[in-house]
Enzyme design. Structure first.
Site, PDB file in Angstrom:
ATOM      1  N   CYS A 136       0.811  -1.226  -0.043  1.00 18.89           N
ATOM      2  CA  CYS A 136       0.086  -0.046   0.032  1.00 18.89           C
ATOM      3  C   CYS A 136       0.750   1.507   0.099  1.00 18.89           C
ATOM      4  O   CYS A 136       1.323   1.784   1.145  1.00 18.89           O
ATOM      5  CB  CYS A 136      -0.944   0.205   1.171  1.00 18.89           C
ATOM      6  N   CYS A 139      -0.487   4.167   2.037  1.00 23.43           N
ATOM      7  CA  CYS A 139      -0.380   3.881   3.543  1.00 23.43           C
ATOM      8  C   CYS A 139       1.183   4.266   3.833  1.00 23.43           C
ATOM      9  O   CYS A 139       1.484   5.062   4.896  1.00 23.43           O
ATOM     10  CB  CYS A 139      -0.523   2.787   4.147  1.00 23.43           C
ATOM     11  N   ASP A 140       2.207   3.837   3.365  1.00 26.57           N
ATOM     12  CA  ASP A 140       3.622   3.748   3.698  1.00 26.57           C
ATOM     13  C   ASP A 140       4.414   4.553   2.981  1.00 26.57           C
ATOM     14  O   ASP A 140       5.528   4.689   3.210  1.00 26.57           O
ATOM     15  CB  ASP A 140       3.809   2.259   3.598  1.00 26.57           C
TER      16      ASP A 140
END
Ligand code: NDP
Length: 308
Positions: A136, A139-140
């Site tokens: 992701c 997300c990261d």
């Protein structure tokens, strides 16, 4: 074996399931929620979340999920460890078997079983999950600012993630197994016109390389047999997602990929009394905040259905 009858059964312990439990509790539906094998869902595979509204300083993903869980629990939801192993949606109330062998009869059912990112299946990829391996970028990606990363895949997700990462990182490699991208023309053009994205065509990953600090590189093999290493700090998978809908797919209508089809912008499925929320019915947005919102919708739809 134990046999009980509940008004509202929720399957899945991610943001969709917990939010459904919060709303269903407040609507006095006395919901029972089975969390499945991965309480907290996909979010627990990441660390900090910086795009969930309400947390200007970011929030630890595991803490966010634990807080959603305890909020649901404090409002009265009965949250249980364990998975639903089979269902019978031909009968009313619906009949569900728990993995401990007990049976739950439910008047309304909310399916919030989520989706899982596809991984390549390499042991080294598993070893460095959360230590440089991620599925992701949204997300990261932020943790790889000014670093070098690789994205595996050639579809729209891979192109979108590579473009997103290119805005943050020094360099982005795309590891593409064929000599073409599967992505839409517009997405391909964006990638091809981004200076710091380099596409490694006809390449497969043999190993993710790293040490105790995390990922340091990837070993690739080109179709012509050449094996070579690239130095990277992050390794992002974007080779598709798999909705976890098998439990109900003999009854509930899904699309060709297995995503549950919901009707008219609601959480209703083709089976009256069965509702779907979160990533199991969302091939596009796949963000925690959307999953939570759809969990809310499912609880409201279930409440309306049960009042009828
Ligand atoms: P896709 O299935 O479209 O693409 C998967 C990509 O991963 C392909 O390039 C595929 O290669 C590659 N791949 C699959 N398995 C492996 C493997 N084992 N090793 C290496 N590469 C592999 O998935 P997406 O998640 O990209 O997209 C899913 C759907 O969502 C699509 O319909 C897409 O259009 C849509 N979407 C739309 C977006 C938008 O419109 N903005 C954004 C994101 C997704 P190969 O081509 O060789 O099979």
């Amino acid at each position: 074996m134990e046999r009980e009858h509940v008004k509202c059964l929720i399957v899945g312990g991610g943001p969709a399931g917990y939010t459904a439990a919060i709303y269903a509790s407040r609507a006095a539906l006395n919901p029972v929620l089975y969390e499945g094998m991965e309480p907290g869902g996909q979010l627990t595979t990441t660390t900090m979340i910086e795009n969930f509204p309400g947390f200007p300083g970011g929030v630890d993903a595991n803490k966010l999920m634990a807080d959603m869980r305890s909020q649901a629990s404090m409002l009265g939801a009965d949250i249980r460890h364990g998975s639903i192993s089979s269902v019978n949606l031909d009968v009313r109330p619906f009949e569900l078997t728990v993995d401990n062998g007990s049976t739950v009869l439910a008047d309304a059912l909310i399916i919030a079983t989520g989706a899982t990112a596809k991984y390549l299946g390499l042991p080294s990829e598993k070893k460095f999950r959360g230590l440089g391996v991620s599925a992701c970028a949204t997300c990261d990606g932020f943790f790889y600012r000014r670093k070098v990363v690789a994205v595996v895949g050639g579809g729209d997700t891979a192109c979108e993630e590579a473009t997103y990462l290119a805005g943050l990182c020094k360099k982005v490699y795309m590891i593409v197994r064929r000599d073409v991208l599967r992505a839409s023309v517009a997405m391909q053009e964006r990638v091809l016109n981004t200076e710091n994205i380099e596409i490694l065509w006809n390449c497969n990953t043999k190993e993710v390389l790293g040490d105790e600090s995390g990922v340091t590189g990837a070993r690739l093999e080109r179709k012509d047999g050449e094996v070579f290493d690239i130095p990277i700090d992050g390794f992002f998978l974007a080779i598709g997602h798999h909705p976890v809908s098998e439990l109900v797919s003999a009854w509930v209508e899904t699309d060709a990929e297995g995503y549950i089809i919901t009707r008219d912008g609601s959480s209703r499925t083709n089976i009256e009394g069965v509702f779907a929320a979160g990533d199991v019915q969302d091939p596009h947005y796949r963000q925690a905040v959307n999953a939570a919102a759809s969990g809310c919708r499912a609880a409201l739809d279930a409440e309306k259905y049960l009042k009828k």
